[in-house]
Write a protein that holds these residues in place. Structure first.
Motif, short mmCIF file in Angstrom:
data_model
loop_
_atom_site.label_atom_id
_atom_site.label_comp_id
_atom_site.label_asym_id
_atom_site.label_seq_id
_atom_site.Cartn_x
_atom_site.Cartn_y
_atom_site.Cartn_z
N ASP A 75 56.73 102.08 9.54
CA ASP A 75 55.76 102.94 10.24
C ASP A 75 56.30 104.34 10.47
N VAL A 76 57.62 104.44 10.67
CA VAL A 76 58.25 105.73 10.97
C VAL A 76 59.60 105.79 10.28
N VAL A 77 59.94 106.97 9.83
CA VAL A 77 61.27 107.18 9.25
C VAL A 77 61.99 108.26 10.05
N HIS A 78 63.27 108.02 10.30
CA HIS A 78 64.13 108.99 10.97
C HIS A 78 64.95 109.70 9.89
N VAL A 79 64.82 111.02 9.81
CA VAL A 79 65.51 111.81 8.80
C VAL A 79 66.78 112.39 9.41
N CYS A 80 67.94 111.90 8.95
CA CYS A 80 69.24 112.31 9.50
C CYS A 80 70.17 112.71 8.37
N THR A 81 69.67 113.50 7.45
CA THR A 81 70.38 113.93 6.26
C THR A 81 70.77 115.40 6.41
N PRO A 82 71.53 115.99 5.46
CA PRO A 82 71.87 117.41 5.55
C PRO A 82 70.64 118.31 5.69
N ASN A 83 70.83 119.42 6.36
CA ASN A 83 69.73 120.28 6.80
C ASN A 83 68.75 120.68 5.70
N THR A 84 69.27 121.08 4.55
CA THR A 84 68.39 121.61 3.51
C THR A 84 67.54 120.53 2.85
N THR A 85 67.82 119.25 3.14
CA THR A 85 66.99 118.17 2.59
C THR A 85 65.87 117.76 3.53
N ARG A 91 58.28 115.82 4.11
CA ARG A 91 57.03 115.96 3.37
C ARG A 91 56.73 114.67 2.60
N ALA A 92 57.73 114.11 1.94
CA ALA A 92 57.53 112.88 1.17
C ALA A 92 57.07 111.74 2.09
N ALA A 93 57.64 111.67 3.28
CA ALA A 93 57.26 110.62 4.22
C ALA A 93 55.81 110.79 4.67
N HIS A 99 55.00 108.12 9.71
CA HIS A 99 55.35 109.04 10.79
C HIS A 99 56.81 109.46 10.63
N VAL A 100 57.17 110.63 11.20
CA VAL A 100 58.51 111.19 10.96
C VAL A 100 59.16 111.64 12.25
N VAL A 101 60.41 111.21 12.44
CA VAL A 101 61.30 111.83 13.41
C VAL A 101 62.38 112.52 12.60
N CYS A 102 62.37 113.85 12.61
CA CYS A 102 63.26 114.62 11.73
C CYS A 102 64.27 115.41 12.55
N ARG A 123 47.20 114.74 7.99
CA ARG A 123 47.36 113.31 7.76
C ARG A 123 47.20 112.48 9.03
N GLY A 124 47.10 113.14 10.18
CA GLY A 124 46.98 112.41 11.43
C GLY A 124 48.23 111.65 11.79
N LEU A 125 49.39 112.20 11.44
CA LEU A 125 50.67 111.54 11.66
C LEU A 125 51.49 112.26 12.70
#
Length: 369
Positions: A75-85, A91-93, A99-102, A123-125
């Motif tokens: 349902d949700v992805v947490h993005v904890c990768t290097p800044n420029t990614t 966007r892909a998520a 849903h995204v926690v970035c 997208r209503g996300l």
């Protein structure tokens, strides 16, 4: 193709994770505290993904972010990768209906951050960015007192965020590389937190900035070329005409995570120190007091995020837990007060851009509203 968004309601949030470093551990602990089902993790290598899954408690692992997003069971992805990614993965998520926690910075350019705000809305996300210092209860207490007029009109702001983990030329990190860290390091990494709090607590926008930045070492570690700043000093105006100063440094010997925010009003002052999160200093002309965290006497907003009684210290992980709990509440359809969203990530990108532009031009720069 339009991807359907699942109605989660009161169900368990199924969580995915991109990245396996320190912040991945913090995010995972917070997701677990929020009752999440830890479904899958992806890192840049299969071995790293397997290690992260084992250490953090995810059911499966891989090295393909696209595959994790396409599986349809998160349902949700947490993005904890290097800044420029961050921008590309967020966007892909969103395009996958997730849903995204970035982690911040949401994006290393204003245009990319703005596009993510628009896409999440279309997208209503839910898109959330962990400006988690908002979730220290005494920050909420300070904000409530400012909003209620207790300190009077804000006249000046004195703020700083000081660390020392990049003090020596041998100190190195991927964030110092512009290809991974982006055009700004000190300001985008920690100054963004500080200015988020300045606007959040004061209830006002920063309208213009005059900044100086400094890169002390052009090379670090094993000859890494450094492309972003170690230090930023910023003068700024708030919408009301209040003036402020902020010093941001990752080269302040002895300072580990010294975020401080002091607002001076026409009647009283308030001061918060992140390394002493249980306290709020309140000063007036006749006397001063040190207010200690206590849900029994706190403002409603501050009391809401207090999970333990007075005298039982709350700290950084507690703040992060409260942020993720609110983000997941928003995913279920709620509207938690003070949740930092992609719009706040965009605001941080706008401020970062203004600070870099001001330093480059050696002049005052107006900050778009």
């Amino acid at each position: 193709m339009t991807t359907e968004v699942t109605d989660i309601g009161v169900g368990t949030i199924r969580t995915g994770l991109l990245g396996g470093g320190f912040m991945a551990r913090v995010h995972t602990a917070a997701a677990r505290a929020a009752g999440a089902d830890l479904v899958g993790v992806a890192t840049s290598t299969a071995a790293g993904g397997a290690a992260a899954a084992r250490d953090l408690g995810y059911r499966r692992a891989g090295s393909d972010a696209a595959a994790l997003l396409a599986d349809g069971d998160i349902d949700v992805v947490h993005v904890c990768t290097p800044n420029t990614t961050h921008a590309g993965l967020a966007r892909a998520a969103l395009l996958a209906g997730v849903h995204v926690v970035c982690e911040k910075p949401l994006a290393t350019s204003v245009d990319d951050a703005r596009a993510l705000v628009v896409l999440a809305q279309e997208r209503g996300l839910v898109g959330a960015v962990p400006f988690v210092y908002r979730y220290h209860p005494m920050i909420r207490e300070a904000r409530a007192r400012v909003a209620q007029g207790e300190i009077g009109a804000v006249l000046t702001v004195d703020a700083a965020y000081l660390q020392d983990w990049m003090l020596l030329p041998s100190d190195d990190d991927w964030r110092a590389d512009g290809d991974a860290g982006g055009p700004s390091r000190a300001f985008a990494d920690i100054g963004s937190h500080l200015f988020d709090l300045i606007e959040f607590v004061s209830g006002q926008r920063v309208t213009r900035v005059s900044a100086r930045t400094r890169r002390v070492y052009d090379r670090r570690g094993d000859d890494r070329v450094v492309r972003n700043e170690d230090i930023a000093a910023v003068m700024f105006d708030l919408a009301s005409g209040a003036v402020g100063t902020a010093l941001i440094s990752q080269m302040a010997a002895g300072r580990k995570n010294a975020l401080t925010l002091e607002l001076h009003g026409a009647r009283r002052s308030v001061r918060f120190e992140q390394e002493r999160p249980e306290e709020l200093w309140i000063g007036d002309r006749i006397s001063s007091q040190l207010l200690l965290r206590d849900p029994a006497t706190a403002s409603a907003d501050a009391a809401r995020i207090q999970r333990v009684p007075a005298g039982h210290p709350m700290g950084y992980q507690d703040a992060f837990d409260a942020f993720v709990i609110d983000a997941y509440a928003a995913i279920r359809g709620g509207a938690p007060e003070g949740l930092p969203t992609f719009a706040d990530g965009l605001r941080a990108a706008v401020l970062t851009d203004a600070v870099l532009a001001s330093a480059a031009a050696d002049s005052w720069i107006e900050v778009p509203a």
